[in-house]
Motif scaffolding. Structure first.
Motif, PDB file in Angstrom:
ATOM      1  N   ALA A  76      30.637  35.555  37.000  1.00 49.66           N
ATOM      2  CA  ALA A  76      32.076  35.835  37.100  1.00 49.66           C
ATOM      3  C   ALA A  76      32.317  37.243  37.635  1.00 49.66           C
ATOM      4  N   ALA A  77      31.564  38.213  37.147  1.00 47.44           N
ATOM      5  CA  ALA A  77      31.733  39.600  37.587  1.00 47.44           C
ATOM      6  C   ALA A  77      31.412  39.747  39.067  1.00 47.44           C
ATOM      7  N   ILE A  78      30.300  39.175  39.495  1.00 45.82           N
ATOM      8  CA  ILE A  78      29.895  39.289  40.899  1.00 45.82           C
ATOM      9  C   ILE A  78      30.887  38.569  41.804  1.00 45.82           C
ATOM     10  N   ASP A  79      31.373  37.411  41.385  1.00 44.98           N
ATOM     11  CA  ASP A  79      32.366  36.692  42.190  1.00 44.98           C
ATOM     12  C   ASP A  79      33.637  37.524  42.370  1.00 44.98           C
ATOM     13  N   ARG A  80      34.118  38.132  41.286  1.00 42.98           N
ATOM     14  CA  ARG A  80      35.338  38.935  41.353  1.00 42.98           C
ATOM     15  C   ARG A  80      35.129  40.181  42.214  1.00 42.98           C
ATOM     16  N   LEU A  81      33.992  40.851  42.030  1.00 40.74           N
ATOM     17  CA  LEU A  81      33.717  42.049  42.835  1.00 40.74           C
ATOM     18  C   LEU A  81      33.522  41.700  44.304  1.00 40.74           C
ATOM     19  N   ALA A  82      32.890  40.573  44.570  1.00 40.09           N
ATOM     20  CA  ALA A  82      32.695  40.139  45.958  1.00 40.09           C
ATOM     21  C   ALA A  82      34.042  39.907  46.631  1.00 40.09           C
ATOM     22  N   ARG A  83      34.962  39.308  45.919  1.00 43.54           N
ATOM     23  CA  ARG A  83      36.298  39.078  46.488  1.00 43.54           C
ATOM     24  C   ARG A  83      37.004  40.410  46.732  1.00 43.54           C
ATOM     25  N   VAL A  85      35.725  43.354  47.346  1.00 43.88           N
ATOM     26  CA  VAL A  85      35.114  44.048  48.484  1.00 43.88           C
ATOM     27  C   VAL A  85      35.416  43.343  49.803  1.00 43.88           C
ATOM     28  N   SER A  86      35.232  42.035  49.843  1.00 43.14           N
ATOM     29  CA  SER A  86      35.404  41.317  51.110  1.00 43.14           C
ATOM     30  C   SER A  86      36.853  41.298  51.596  1.00 43.14           C
ATOM     31  N   GLU A  87      37.798  41.273  50.656  1.00 44.81           N
ATOM     32  CA  GLU A  87      39.205  41.236  51.045  1.00 44.81           C
ATOM     33  C   GLU A  87      39.845  42.620  51.074  1.00 44.81           C
ATOM     34  N   GLY A  88      39.093  43.654  50.657  1.00 44.68           N
ATOM     35  CA  GLY A  88      39.633  45.003  50.653  1.00 44.68           C
ATOM     36  C   GLY A  88      40.843  45.148  49.741  1.00 44.68           C
ATOM     37  N   LEU A  89      40.762  44.542  48.566  1.00 41.92           N
ATOM     38  CA  LEU A  89      41.887  44.534  47.628  1.00 41.92           C
ATOM     39  C   LEU A  89      42.083  45.893  46.970  1.00 41.92           C
ATOM     40  N   GLU A  90      43.249  46.085  46.364  1.00 40.95           N
ATOM     41  CA  GLU A  90      43.568  47.327  45.668  1.00 40.95           C
ATOM     42  C   GLU A  90      43.194  47.297  44.197  1.00 40.95           C
ATOM     43  N   GLU A  91      42.922  46.115  43.656  1.00 38.80           N
ATOM     44  CA  GLU A  91      42.512  46.006  42.259  1.00 38.80           C
ATOM     45  C   GLU A  91      41.684  44.750  42.065  1.00 38.80           C
ATOM     46  N   LEU A  92      40.922  44.727  40.973  1.00 36.32           N
ATOM     47  CA  LEU A  92      40.060  43.604  40.654  1.00 36.32           C
ATOM     48  C   LEU A  92      40.906  42.360  40.412  1.00 36.32           C
ATOM     49  N   PRO A  93      40.618  41.247  41.094  1.00 37.12           N
ATOM     50  CA  PRO A  93      41.396  40.031  40.876  1.00 37.12           C
ATOM     51  C   PRO A  93      41.133  39.488  39.471  1.00 37.12           C
ATOM     52  N   GLU A  94      42.161  38.895  38.873  1.00 34.21           N
ATOM     53  CA  GLU A  94      42.036  38.322  37.528  1.00 34.21           C
ATOM     54  C   GLU A  94      41.011  37.190  37.523  1.00 34.21           C
ATOM     55  N   THR A  95      41.119  36.298  38.476  1.00 37.55           N
ATOM     56  CA  THR A  95      40.186  35.185  38.591  1.00 37.55           C
ATOM     57  C   THR A  95      39.852  34.981  40.048  1.00 37.55           C
ATOM     58  N   VAL A  96      38.800  34.224  40.277  1.00 35.90           N
ATOM     59  CA  VAL A  96      38.383  33.966  41.658  1.00 35.90           C
ATOM     60  C   VAL A  96      39.058  32.738  42.179  1.00 35.90           C
TER      61      VAL A  96
END
Length: 96
Positions: A76-83, A85-96
């Protein structure tokens, strides 16, 4: 070991502001995570200095990994961090 290869979505790469966002997000996952440039040595994703020392650029591939004893949490952590990084988001997404 859970591992993902992702392309950095922030145009400026993992420098200053994006690195800060990434480090805070990695720390918030609660599991140990590393990040490495393709073919490089992994560094602690929760360390601002370590992440900045990568010198990773926008559009470059990085490898996120976690060897957490809890494979579900690591996934779960790697999936959220991957999203993030890949999308250049401003904050960690709640879910993938």
């Amino acid at each position: 070991m859970v591992e993902r290869r992702v392309i950095i979505g922030w145009s400026e790469g993992l420098h200053a502001r994006p690195a800060s966002i990434f480090v805070r997000a990695a720390t918030a996952t609660g599991v140990p995570v590393t990040i490495a440039r393709k073919g490089g040595t992994p560094v602690n994703a929760a360390s601002m200095l370590a992440v900045l020392s990568l010198g990773a650029e926008g559009g470059e591939e990085v490898v996120l990994a976690s060897g957490s004893a809890d494979p579900v949490a690591a996934e779960a952590a790697i999936d959220r961090l991957a999203r993030l990084v890949s999308e250049g988001l401003e904050e960690l997404p709640e879910t993938v």
